[in-house]
Write a protein that holds these residues in place. Sequence first.
Motif, PDB file in Angstrom:
ATOM      1  N   ARG A  93       0.466  -1.126   0.428  1.00  0.00           N
ATOM      2  CA  ARG A  93       0.030   0.061   0.082  1.00  0.00           C
ATOM      3  C   ARG A  93       0.382   0.988  -0.031  1.00  0.00           C
ATOM      4  O   ARG A  93       0.595   2.382  -0.429  1.00  0.00           O
ATOM      5  CB  ARG A  93      -1.290  -0.043   1.017  1.00  0.00           C
ATOM      6  N   VAL A  99       1.780   1.399 -12.899  1.00  0.00           N
ATOM      7  CA  VAL A  99       0.626   1.179 -13.238  1.00  0.00           C
ATOM      8  C   VAL A  99       0.318   0.467 -14.431  1.00  0.00           C
ATOM      9  O   VAL A  99       0.773   0.469 -15.483  1.00  0.00           O
ATOM     10  CB  VAL A  99       0.267   3.042 -13.868  1.00  0.00           C
ATOM     11  N   HIS A 131       9.963   4.205 -22.643  1.00  0.00           N
ATOM     12  CA  HIS A 131       9.633   5.343 -22.578  1.00  0.00           C
ATOM     13  C   HIS A 131       9.854   6.822 -22.678  1.00  0.00           C
ATOM     14  O   HIS A 131      11.212   7.209 -22.138  1.00  0.00           O
ATOM     15  CB  HIS A 131       8.588   5.425 -21.206  1.00  0.00           C
ATOM     16  N   ALA A 133      10.078   9.850 -21.424  1.00  0.00           N
ATOM     17  CA  ALA A 133      10.038  10.843 -20.361  1.00  0.00           C
ATOM     18  C   ALA A 133      10.923   9.922 -19.772  1.00  0.00           C
ATOM     19  O   ALA A 133      11.806  11.186 -18.594  1.00  0.00           O
ATOM     20  CB  ALA A 133       8.253  10.703 -20.140  1.00  0.00           C
ATOM     21  N   LYS A 176      11.916   6.968 -11.384  1.00  0.00           N
ATOM     22  CA  LYS A 176      10.723   8.033 -11.738  1.00  0.00           C
ATOM     23  C   LYS A 176       9.127   7.083 -12.361  1.00  0.00           C
ATOM     24  O   LYS A 176       8.880   7.220 -12.894  1.00  0.00           O
ATOM     25  CB  LYS A 176      12.080   8.184 -13.440  1.00  0.00           C
ATOM     26  N   ALA A 179       7.344   7.031  -9.386  1.00  0.00           N
ATOM     27  CA  ALA A 179       6.975   8.136  -9.091  1.00  0.00           C
ATOM     28  C   ALA A 179       5.742   8.849 -10.442  1.00  0.00           C
ATOM     29  O   ALA A 179       4.922   9.128  -9.885  1.00  0.00           O
ATOM     30  CB  ALA A 179       8.160   8.781  -8.546  1.00  0.00           C
ATOM     31  N   ALA A 180       6.107   8.885 -11.879  1.00  0.00           N
ATOM     32  CA  ALA A 180       5.746   9.518 -12.211  1.00  0.00           C
ATOM     33  C   ALA A 180       4.685   8.568 -12.897  1.00  0.00           C
ATOM     34  O   ALA A 180       3.936   9.385 -13.713  1.00  0.00           O
ATOM     35  CB  ALA A 180       6.673   9.943 -13.429  1.00  0.00           C
ATOM     36  N   ARG A 181       4.222   7.148 -12.187  1.00  0.00           N
ATOM     37  CA  ARG A 181       3.359   6.289 -13.156  1.00  0.00           C
ATOM     38  C   ARG A 181       3.692   6.459 -14.816  1.00  0.00           C
ATOM     39  O   ARG A 181       3.212   6.797 -15.743  1.00  0.00           O
ATOM     40  CB  ARG A 181       1.851   7.187 -12.278  1.00  0.00           C
ATOM     41  N   ILE A 182       4.799   5.830 -14.665  1.00  0.00           N
ATOM     42  CA  ILE A 182       5.011   5.213 -16.260  1.00  0.00           C
ATOM     43  C   ILE A 182       4.359   4.042 -16.297  1.00  0.00           C
ATOM     44  O   ILE A 182       5.127   3.213 -15.866  1.00  0.00           O
ATOM     45  CB  ILE A 182       6.628   5.611 -16.739  1.00  0.00           C
ATOM     46  N   PRO A 183       2.972   4.365 -17.375  1.00  0.00           N
ATOM     47  CA  PRO A 183       2.725   3.527 -17.535  1.00  0.00           C
ATOM     48  C   PRO A 183       2.942   2.148 -18.587  1.00  0.00           C
ATOM     49  O   PRO A 183       4.238   1.910 -19.321  1.00  0.00           O
ATOM     50  CB  PRO A 183       0.981   3.351 -17.648  1.00  0.00           C
ATOM     51  N   ARG A 185       2.578  -0.192 -20.456  1.00  0.00           N
ATOM     52  CA  ARG A 185       1.410  -0.676 -21.433  1.00  0.00           C
ATOM     53  C   ARG A 185       2.121  -0.321 -22.936  1.00  0.00           C
ATOM     54  O   ARG A 185       3.104   0.465 -23.531  1.00  0.00           O
ATOM     55  CB  ARG A 185       0.509   0.873 -21.280  1.00  0.00           C
ATOM     56  N   GLU A 194       6.003   8.598 -31.889  1.00  0.00           N
ATOM     57  CA  GLU A 194       7.280   8.430 -31.092  1.00  0.00           C
ATOM     58  C   GLU A 194       8.169   7.804 -30.037  1.00  0.00           C
ATOM     59  O   GLU A 194       8.989   7.881 -30.428  1.00  0.00           O
ATOM     60  CB  GLU A 194       6.780  10.640 -29.966  1.00  0.00           C
ATOM     61  N   ARG A 195       6.841   6.939 -30.150  1.00  0.00           N
ATOM     62  CA  ARG A 195       7.581   5.897 -28.869  1.00  0.00           C
ATOM     63  C   ARG A 195       8.536   4.706 -29.480  1.00  0.00           C
ATOM     64  O   ARG A 195       8.956   4.182 -28.785  1.00  0.00           O
ATOM     65  CB  ARG A 195       6.324   4.994 -28.553  1.00  0.00           C
TER      66      ARG A 195
ATOM     67  N   TYR B   4       0.179  15.501 -10.209  1.00  0.00           N
ATOM     68  CA  TYR B   4       0.821  15.647 -11.255  1.00  0.00           C
ATOM     69  C   TYR B   4       0.473  17.590 -10.887  1.00  0.00           C
ATOM     70  O   TYR B   4      -0.509  18.026 -10.941  1.00  0.00           O
ATOM     71  CB  TYR B   4       0.496  15.183 -12.368  1.00  0.00           C
ATOM     72  N   ALA B  87      -4.599   9.400 -14.120  1.00  0.00           N
ATOM     73  CA  ALA B  87      -4.444   7.916 -14.629  1.00  0.00           C
ATOM     74  C   ALA B  87      -2.993   7.293 -14.004  1.00  0.00           C
ATOM     75  O   ALA B  87      -2.327   6.973 -13.467  1.00  0.00           O
ATOM     76  CB  ALA B  87      -4.458   6.929 -14.972  1.00  0.00           C
ATOM     77  N   ASP B  88      -2.048   8.607 -14.833  1.00  0.00           N
ATOM     78  CA  ASP B  88      -1.051   8.018 -15.257  1.00  0.00           C
ATOM     79  C   ASP B  88      -0.092   9.286 -16.220  1.00  0.00           C
ATOM     80  O   ASP B  88      -0.741  10.267 -16.345  1.00  0.00           O
ATOM     81  CB  ASP B  88      -0.621   6.341 -15.958  1.00  0.00           C
ATOM     82  N   LEU B  89       1.171   9.188 -16.319  1.00  0.00           N
ATOM     83  CA  LEU B  89       2.065   9.846 -17.116  1.00  0.00           C
ATOM     84  C   LEU B  89       1.530  10.689 -17.933  1.00  0.00           C
ATOM     85  O   LEU B  89       1.188  11.926 -19.099  1.00  0.00           O
ATOM     86  CB  LEU B  89       3.916   9.434 -16.783  1.00  0.00           C
ATOM     87  N   ASP B  90       1.833   9.193 -19.390  1.00  0.00           N
ATOM     88  CA  ASP B  90       1.096   9.740 -20.709  1.00  0.00           C
ATOM     89  C   ASP B  90      -0.552  10.231 -20.599  1.00  0.00           C
ATOM     90  O   ASP B  90      -1.054  11.140 -21.163  1.00  0.00           O
ATOM     91  CB  ASP B  90      -0.063   7.897 -20.707  1.00  0.00           C
ATOM     92  N   PRO B 113       5.304  14.251 -10.664  1.00  0.00           N
ATOM     93  CA  PRO B 113       4.087  13.267  -9.764  1.00  0.00           C
ATOM     94  C   PRO B 113       4.366  14.471  -8.751  1.00  0.00           C
ATOM     95  O   PRO B 113       5.599  14.980  -8.214  1.00  0.00           O
ATOM     96  CB  PRO B 113       4.671  12.368  -9.690  1.00  0.00           C
TER      97      PRO B 113
END
Lengths: 432, 118
Positions: A93, A99, A131, A133, A176, A179-183, A185, A194-195, B4, B87-90, B113
């Motif tokens: 928790r 994500v 990613h 970012a 990163k 913390a930044a929630r890079i998904p 996916r 871009e990706r 964010y 939900a997320d960075l994207d 974030p």
Amino acid sequence: MSGSCESGGSGLSGEAGEAVAAAHRAHWAGVLAATVRITRDLDTAEECVQDAYAQALRTWPSAGIPDHPGAWLRTVAGNRARDLLRRESVWRRAMPLLVEEATATAPDPQDAAEPPAVADDTLRLVFTCCHPALSREARVALTLRLVCGLSTAEVARAFLVQESTMAARITRAKKKIAAARIPYRVPTAADLPERLAAVCDVVHLVFTTGSNAPVGERLIREDLVASAIGLARTLHRLLPVAEPAGLLALLLLIDARRATRTADTGVPVLLEDQDRSLWDRALIAEGTDLLTEALRGGPPTRYAVQAAIAAVHAEAPTFEATDWTEIVALYDVLLGLWPSPVVELNRAVAIGMRDGPRAGLVALDALAADAALATYRYLSAARADFLRRLGQWPEAATAYEEALLLTDNEPERAYLAMRLATISFKRTQAGE
Amino acid sequence: MAKYMLLIYGDEQRWENLSPVEQAEIDAGHVAFQKRAGDRILASGQLEPSSTATTVRAGDGDAPAVTDGPFLETKEVVGGFYLVEAADLDEAVALSRELAEVRHDHSGVEITPLVQHG
């Protein structure tokens, strides 16, 4: 023994040890990706996967090698992950989680008849590592560490940095992501251009690092080459657009020459001295078909142009019959798409091949002021080669000595030292 | 959901000399942003020029010194901000793409974030 298994720790001799090593090469990314679906945290997933490999090392010698090592490892790592989650629900928790898109909630593998689609899982992991970012350095380091399964020490060696520096870089990147929630996916169609560029870039760098190892005792790191080609195949299968097609074409066309790139002693063999009858015709045919696919409709990508250059080499029956005019023209196109000092250097070499060594030296001298190339081992080596062809022994010797100072790869050093010795001999003969 | 902070940076001189067309484009971007983000915008605001800023930081003596001006002397300053849930960075990146400031050569949006507690 493949270096990629050093992280496995203890001795890997014997049939079971080799099976673990092979499973490491073949399944590391897939097992990690499947485990991330459960833990949703990269660090924890990595620990569980390392535990699973350690358990394989302990049990396979006595219990026998399982029929499906990848599935075995996924199950063990997954059980370990669920175990940890149960025991550390408080910890869970408190941690920011990786994500996952809502539709991809991991089914419990024990309930599922089929294991999750490994390739797709791996691709998610690749896209997470690449990613936009994240810094480019971090992307490559993470891909090597998490997707290719290299130890932090090996990644550090590939980048010529201290292990502690690389460990800090990888930790920062993972922090990163969390913390930044890079998904975790594969991006949607809108994000793809871009990706995809970032992913192709990283796969290409993994291949380059493998096919001309910057340091070490071997010129070619087969494990990295295989990882890069595997990733490029997965990318192309799942995203059949021009960029992955061009990338895969390029990797296959270069890899087709692998058997002839080194002598039995491990020393590099130049293109002009390679036995073309040993080039892998099947790979060349596949690469050429992919190149056609990559060029169909739309302007060429940089990988397609690089693949086209490799194809011109592949199709030349002899070194002398190489169409250098075509190659220089392709480098001109490439410079427009991807201006880089290394492309300039290759173009200069091609000019020397087309117009003679003196023209090559002029083209190379024009690049001497470029700071990025000042310590690039292949600039000195290229100058040395043209000077040697002109019979300018003292100048050639100096250039070879320079290249030797800049090279940390043992086979390349041996090659340069051999050339230098030959020149000294010629100088003695010429009475200089 | 995560929170964010979106900080909109730009060249202050350019901002002060926007043409009516550019100004309208920026306004339209904010309208589109707010429409798309809806009640996931937890706070937002446009800042007065940096010349109105005051900085409090350690001075020579024991007490912190109060000085006029922003914390850092740069051309690019924070002009406004949004605090959003995503939900997320994207998703946060996708939201920021609605803002015209991300398409101008002198400005951009920095997405950071917030630390999540508990």
